[in-house]
Scaffold this motif. Structure first.
Motif, mmCIF file in Angstrom:
data_model
loop_
_atom_site.group_PDB
_atom_site.id
_atom_site.type_symbol
_atom_site.label_atom_id
_atom_site.label_comp_id
_atom_site.label_asym_id
_atom_site.label_seq_id
_atom_site.Cartn_x
_atom_site.Cartn_y
_atom_site.Cartn_z
ATOM 1 N N LYS A 59 0.836 -1.192 0.000
ATOM 2 C CA LYS A 59 0.000 0.000 0.000
ATOM 3 C C LYS A 59 0.877 1.249 0.000
ATOM 4 O O LYS A 59 1.952 1.254 0.615
ATOM 5 N N PRO A 60 0.447 2.322 -0.661
ATOM 6 C CA PRO A 60 1.156 3.596 -0.504
ATOM 7 C C PRO A 60 1.054 4.054 0.944
ATOM 8 O O PRO A 60 0.031 3.838 1.608
ATOM 9 N N VAL A 61 2.113 4.684 1.433
ATOM 10 C CA VAL A 61 2.209 5.045 2.846
ATOM 11 C C VAL A 61 2.203 6.561 3.001
ATOM 12 O O VAL A 61 2.906 7.277 2.278
ATOM 13 N N GLY A 62 1.414 7.048 3.943
ATOM 14 C CA GLY A 62 1.396 8.464 4.268
ATOM 15 C C GLY A 62 2.205 8.738 5.525
ATOM 16 O O GLY A 62 2.206 7.930 6.462
ATOM 17 N N ILE A 63 2.898 9.877 5.524
ATOM 18 C CA ILE A 63 3.720 10.292 6.667
ATOM 19 C C ILE A 63 3.216 11.651 7.146
ATOM 20 O O ILE A 63 3.086 12.589 6.354
ATOM 21 N N LYS A 64 2.940 11.760 8.436
ATOM 22 C CA LYS A 64 2.480 13.022 9.019
ATOM 23 C C LYS A 64 3.367 13.381 10.200
ATOM 24 O O LYS A 64 3.490 12.609 11.155
ATOM 25 N N PHE A 65 4.016 14.553 10.122
ATOM 26 C CA PHE A 65 4.849 15.005 11.232
ATOM 27 C C PHE A 65 3.961 15.541 12.351
ATOM 28 O O PHE A 65 3.048 16.337 12.105
ATOM 29 N N LEU A 66 4.239 15.104 13.558
ATOM 30 C CA LEU A 66 3.509 15.541 14.750
ATOM 31 C C LEU A 66 4.474 16.394 15.561
ATOM 32 O O LEU A 66 5.339 15.882 16.272
ATOM 33 N N LEU A 67 4.354 17.695 15.409
ATOM 34 C CA LEU A 67 5.390 18.603 15.892
ATOM 35 C C LEU A 67 5.393 18.777 17.407
ATOM 36 O O LEU A 67 6.439 19.044 18.001
ATOM 37 N N THR A 68 4.250 18.628 18.051
ATOM 38 C CA THR A 68 4.177 18.844 19.495
ATOM 39 C C THR A 68 3.657 17.598 20.204
ATOM 40 O O THR A 68 3.080 16.698 19.578
ATOM 41 N N ARG A 69 3.836 17.574 21.504
ATOM 42 C CA ARG A 69 3.311 16.466 22.311
ATOM 43 C C ARG A 69 1.787 16.405 22.190
ATOM 44 O O ARG A 69 1.195 15.324 22.139
ATOM 45 N N GLU A 70 1.171 17.585 22.130
ATOM 46 C CA GLU A 70 -0.285 17.637 22.002
ATOM 47 C C GLU A 70 -0.737 17.030 20.675
ATOM 48 O O GLU A 70 -1.726 16.275 20.626
ATOM 49 N N ASP A 71 -0.020 17.362 19.602
ATOM 50 C CA ASP A 71 -0.334 16.775 18.292
ATOM 51 C C ASP A 71 -0.205 15.254 18.344
ATOM 52 O O ASP A 71 -1.039 14.521 17.799
ATOM 53 N N TYR A 72 0.850 14.820 18.989
ATOM 54 C CA TYR A 72 1.133 13.381 19.066
ATOM 55 C C TYR A 72 0.044 12.649 19.847
ATOM 56 O O TYR A 72 -0.492 11.632 19.394
ATOM 57 N N ASP A 73 -0.280 13.165 21.013
ATOM 58 C CA ASP A 73 -1.276 12.502 21.862
ATOM 59 C C ASP A 73 -2.650 12.467 21.205
ATOM 60 O O ASP A 73 -3.417 11.514 21.399
ATOM 61 N N ALA A 74 -2.949 13.499 20.418
ATOM 62 C CA ALA A 74 -4.278 13.589 19.807
ATOM 63 C C ALA A 74 -4.411 12.741 18.549
ATOM 64 O O ALA A 74 -5.535 12.461 18.114
ATOM 65 N N PHE A 75 -3.286 12.318 17.978
ATOM 66 C CA PHE A 75 -3.377 11.611 16.701
ATOM 67 C C PHE A 75 -3.862 10.178 16.923
ATOM 68 O O PHE A 75 -3.310 9.437 17.740
ATOM 69 N N PRO A 76 -4.884 9.751 16.172
ATOM 70 C CA PRO A 76 -5.508 8.440 16.401
ATOM 71 C C PRO A 76 -4.756 7.283 15.748
ATOM 72 O O PRO A 76 -5.170 6.745 14.722
ATOM 73 N N ALA A 77 -3.634 6.915 16.338
ATOM 74 C CA ALA A 77 -2.888 5.742 15.866
ATOM 75 C C ALA A 77 -2.231 5.090 17.069
ATOM 76 O O ALA A 77 -1.933 5.752 18.069
ATOM 77 N N SER A 78 -1.980 3.813 16.983
ATOM 78 C CA SER A 78 -1.400 3.079 18.106
ATOM 79 C C SER A 78 0.112 3.251 18.147
ATOM 80 O O SER A 78 0.747 3.602 17.148
ATOM 81 N N GLU A 79 0.687 3.007 19.315
ATOM 82 C CA GLU A 79 2.132 3.038 19.494
ATOM 83 C C GLU A 79 2.668 1.609 19.535
ATOM 84 O O GLU A 79 2.000 0.697 20.020
ATOM 85 N N ASN A 80 3.887 1.456 19.039
ATOM 86 C CA ASN A 80 4.548 0.168 19.155
ATOM 87 C C ASN A 80 5.187 0.052 20.535
ATOM 88 O O ASN A 80 5.673 1.045 21.090
ATOM 89 N N LYS A 81 5.213 -1.121 21.102
ATOM 90 C CA LYS A 81 5.783 -1.310 22.436
ATOM 91 C C LYS A 81 7.298 -1.475 22.403
ATOM 92 O O LYS A 81 7.961 -1.315 23.426
ATOM 93 N N ASN A 82 7.833 -1.807 21.253
ATOM 94 C CA ASN A 82 9.268 -2.049 21.135
ATOM 95 C C ASN A 82 9.921 -1.026 20.215
ATOM 96 O O ASN A 82 9.273 -0.440 19.349
ATOM 97 N N ARG A 83 11.224 -0.838 20.399
ATOM 98 C CA ARG A 83 11.984 0.017 19.496
ATOM 99 C C ARG A 83 11.990 -0.598 18.094
ATOM 100 O O ARG A 83 12.041 -1.815 17.943
ATOM 101 N N MET A 84 11.974 0.270 17.105
ATOM 102 C CA MET A 84 11.935 -0.204 15.726
ATOM 103 C C MET A 84 12.473 0.899 14.825
ATOM 104 O O MET A 84 12.274 2.082 15.097
ATOM 105 N N SER A 85 13.163 0.535 13.771
ATOM 106 C CA SER A 85 13.642 1.548 12.833
ATOM 107 C C SER A 85 12.457 2.169 12.098
ATOM 108 O O SER A 85 11.439 1.512 11.857
ATOM 109 N N TYR A 86 12.601 3.440 11.750
ATOM 110 C CA TYR A 86 11.545 4.146 11.013
ATOM 111 C C TYR A 86 11.208 3.419 9.715
ATOM 112 O O TYR A 86 10.032 3.279 9.358
ATOM 113 N N CYS A 87 12.222 2.923 9.015
ATOM 114 C CA CYS A 87 11.960 2.257 7.738
ATOM 115 C C CYS A 87 11.146 0.979 7.924
ATOM 116 O O CYS A 87 10.332 0.621 7.068
#
Length: 269
Positions: free
Chosen positions: A19-47
């Motif tokens: 699938k084509p992938v979209g990237i959205k920069f979340l500049l602030t903690r507030e932006d990050y917390d409000a964005f509706p996506a899950s977090e990974n529990k482990n470290r992982m490379s961006y790629c």
């Protein structure tokens, strides 16, 4: 609606495995917390996160998730260290002939100048608001078609930068974002190991607005540039999506009709 419809068109017009992938920069903690996506529990490379998004998984990451310092620096999640700026790090690793070449590589890499708290990485179709960058991982044939779609409105892609280093993070994300341009990548040794891409895969990154132009260009170049076999596949997908009235397929018609001549070589006087 335009995001999801464009992703549907891309699936119709290209034969993509991911699938084509979209990237959205979340500049602030507030932006990050409000964005509706899950977090990974482990470290992982961006790629690797990008690859997972191509497989349909939506995630958001901050610098604490990053398993690759280079990727975190490119995205603006971490400060760029002096060893990376000077080129000394790559020189000692033996990646380039001398320090001057290493410095040239570092100088021409384009990292995000902002300080971002995090980044959302999702299948393009999952976005409800416009992403900043779109990454398409594909084979060279589909890469050719994407460039042809770009060229339909923009002509030559004259500012391509690639070195087989910092591929998904820099060549496909920070550079397209900062320079507002399309860029190609043949990937790098790091991402091929970490994300386990196929050997025939490459990637293309671009700002979202250019992505929309590429999709429009792909639609307009189906008849002159695609061959009958590919046109049949596109026609089948148009039928499945009930889009047949939005694109007329013309078989046995191409831009190079009657351009090639065969037969025996005639004697010269």
């Amino acid at each position: 609606m335009i995001i999801k419809e464009s992703a549907k068109w891309l699936n119709i017009l290209l034969q993509l495995e991911r699938k084509p992938v979209g990237i959205k920069f979340l500049l602030t903690r507030e932006d990050y917390d409000a964005f509706p996506a899950s977090e990974n529990k482990n470290r992982m490379s961006y790629c690797t996160v990008v690859k997972r998004a191509g497989d349909g998984i939506s995630q958001k990451i901050h610098r604490g998730h990053s398993a690759c310092m280079g990727g975190a620096m490119a995205l603006g999640l971490e400060e760029t260290i002096q060893e990376a700026i000077s080129g000394r790090r790559r020189f000692y690793q033996g990646a380039y002939r001398d320090l001057g070449v290493c410095r040239n590589i570092s100088k021409n890499m384009v990292f995000c100048e902002h300080k971002a708290y995090g980044v959302a990485v999702m299948p393009l179709e999952a976005f409800d608001t416009e992403p900043d960058v779109v990454i398409i991982v594909c084979n060279p044939f589909n890469g050719m078609r994407i460039v042809q779609g770009y060229s339909y409105k923009n002509g030559h892609a004259t500012n391509i930068k690639l070195s087989g280093m910092s591929a998904i993070c820099q060549e496909c994300t920070s550079l397209p974002y900062e320079e507002n341009q399309l860029n190609l990548s043949l990937l790098c040794s790091g991402t091929r190991m970490l994300a386990r891409w196929k050997k025939d895969e490459m990637a293309i990154g671009m700002p979202f607005r250019l992505y929309l132009e590429v999709v429009e260009g792909l639609k307009n170049t189906v008849n002159p540039l695609e061959r009958n076999a590919e046109k049949e596949q596109i026609a089948e997908k148009l039928l499945q999506e009930e889009f047949t009235n939005q694109l007329e397929i013309k078989y046995n018609h191409n831009y190079d009709d009657n351009a090639y001549k065969g037969g025996r070589v005639e004697k010269r006087d």
